[in-house]
Write an enzyme that holds these catalytic residues in place. Structure first.
Site, short mmCIF file in Angstrom:
data_model
loop_
_atom_site.label_atom_id
_atom_site.label_comp_id
_atom_site.label_asym_id
_atom_site.label_seq_id
_atom_site.Cartn_x
_atom_site.Cartn_y
_atom_site.Cartn_z
N GLU A 13 139.69 62.02 24.04
CA GLU A 13 140.55 62.50 25.14
C GLU A 13 139.80 63.42 26.09
OE1 GLU A 13 140.39 63.69 22.22
OE2 GLU A 13 141.15 65.74 22.02
N HIS A 34 136.00 63.70 20.30
CA HIS A 34 137.25 63.81 21.07
C HIS A 34 137.28 62.82 22.23
CE1 HIS A 34 139.08 67.53 19.41
NE2 HIS A 34 137.84 67.73 19.00
N CYS A 92 139.82 64.72 15.24
CA CYS A 92 139.34 66.02 14.80
C CYS A 92 140.29 66.64 13.77
CB CYS A 92 139.12 66.92 16.02
SG CYS A 92 138.16 68.40 15.65
#
Lengths: 82, 228
Positions: B197, B195, B90
């Site tokens: 994560e 994302h 990002c």
């Protein structure tokens, strides 16, 4: 030396901000087209001459102020007190 | 004997906000994350680098434009030049583009709206340090959350550098050619808008992001043995 940098989205680059502004202006009854939104950066440059100031500001544009892939820039210089 | 936990640097800029999520995820997947402050001129001895999500410097000027000049970024450029794997998520993707480690640039979403939702992705390449655990053509579900994710490719960007695409009809931001992730020509620097994560535990929705981050942990571990 005062410098003003105008940064614009290059022609052909999608400019959603410009499109949104244009739509709003049309809603307000203004007959406009091709609205593009850029940005203005005012600077005070410490340089011995206008030519030297321009060289410095061009370097600033290439390194940070504009992304040459999508943006063009114009530099205006104004002598202090002029 | 358990597998070595490779050391992975996570850069922290003023305005980063996914650095700790990335650290948690990489740790859960077998890595040893180290948070590195952006003002540090050197990286600790690491085998991979992650540039996390967030809003470094408030996205002033252009997203990532100011962060790229952080002292730690010079060390990241050197690390990438040495072939080290670098992943930008990002805002990290935006910084890598502004730093010219990746081609192109990320612009405000075509809708001008911030978008925050799960998206479906297609894996285009599995021969990278970031997707080795995926299958070619595999569909992944990973969330996006960004206002400036519209990828603008430089003229002539080869398809081989596109690693992930948004599935047909899923493009959340107007990115050209539905591009969600791009790798550099050497194959060791990747940026993506989704994302991973935030998608490592099925309890929170999808676990597909673990495939990306575990691939990176594998690559880092391999590098740690090579450089031991």
């Amino acid at each position: 030396m005062k410098a003003t940098v105008l940064v614009r989205p290059k022609g052909g680059i999608l400019d959603p901000q410009g499109e949104a502004v244009e739509r709003s202006l049309r809603q307000l009854g203004f007959a406009v087209g091709d609205a593009r939104v850029g940005r203005v950066i005012d600077l005070e440059v410490d340089a011995p001459s206008a030519a030297e100031a321009r060289v410095q500001v061009e370097r600033m544009c290439e390194r940070l102020l504009a992304n040459p892939l999508i943006e063009s820039y114009e530099i205006e210089l104004q002598e202090q007190g002029a | 004997m358990s597998a070595r936990r490779p050391r992975i640097a996570i850069l922290v800029f003023p305005g980063s906000n996914d650095d700790r999520d990335a650290a948690w995820a990489l740790s859960a997947l077998g890595g040893e994350p180290l948070l590195v402050w952006h003002a540090d001129a050197e990286l600790p001895r690491v085998d991979a680098v992650v540039l996390p999500g967030g809003f470094s410097y408030g996205d002033y000027l252009r997203a990532g434009a100011i962060a790229r000049f952080a002292p730690a970024m010079e060390a990241v450029v050197a690390f990438a030049g040495d072939g080290g794997p670098v992943l930008g998520i990002c805002n990290g993707f935006q910084i890598l583009c502004e730093a010219r480690l990746l081609p192109g640039v990320l612009r405000p979403n075509a809708s001008l709206s911030f978008v925050c939702r799960d998206v479906s992705l297609v894996v285009e390449r599995t021969d990278t340090p970031f997707t080795a655990r995926c299958e070619p053509g595999q569909a992944l579900t990973i969330p996006v959350k960004h206002g400036d994710g519209c990828y603008h490719a430089p003229p002539g960007l080869p398809d081989e550098q596109v690693v992930l695409r948004y599935s047909p009809g899923e493009n959340p931001n107007g990115s050209e050619r539905d591009i969600a992730a791009v790798v550099n020509a050497d194959g060791n620097v990747l940026g993506l808008m989704p994302h991973p994560e935030h998608a490592v535990d099925p309890l929170l929705g999808s676990g597909d992001g673990a495939l990306i981050l575990a691939s990176l942990v594998d690559a880092a571990r391999e590098r740690s043995y090579e450089h031991a």
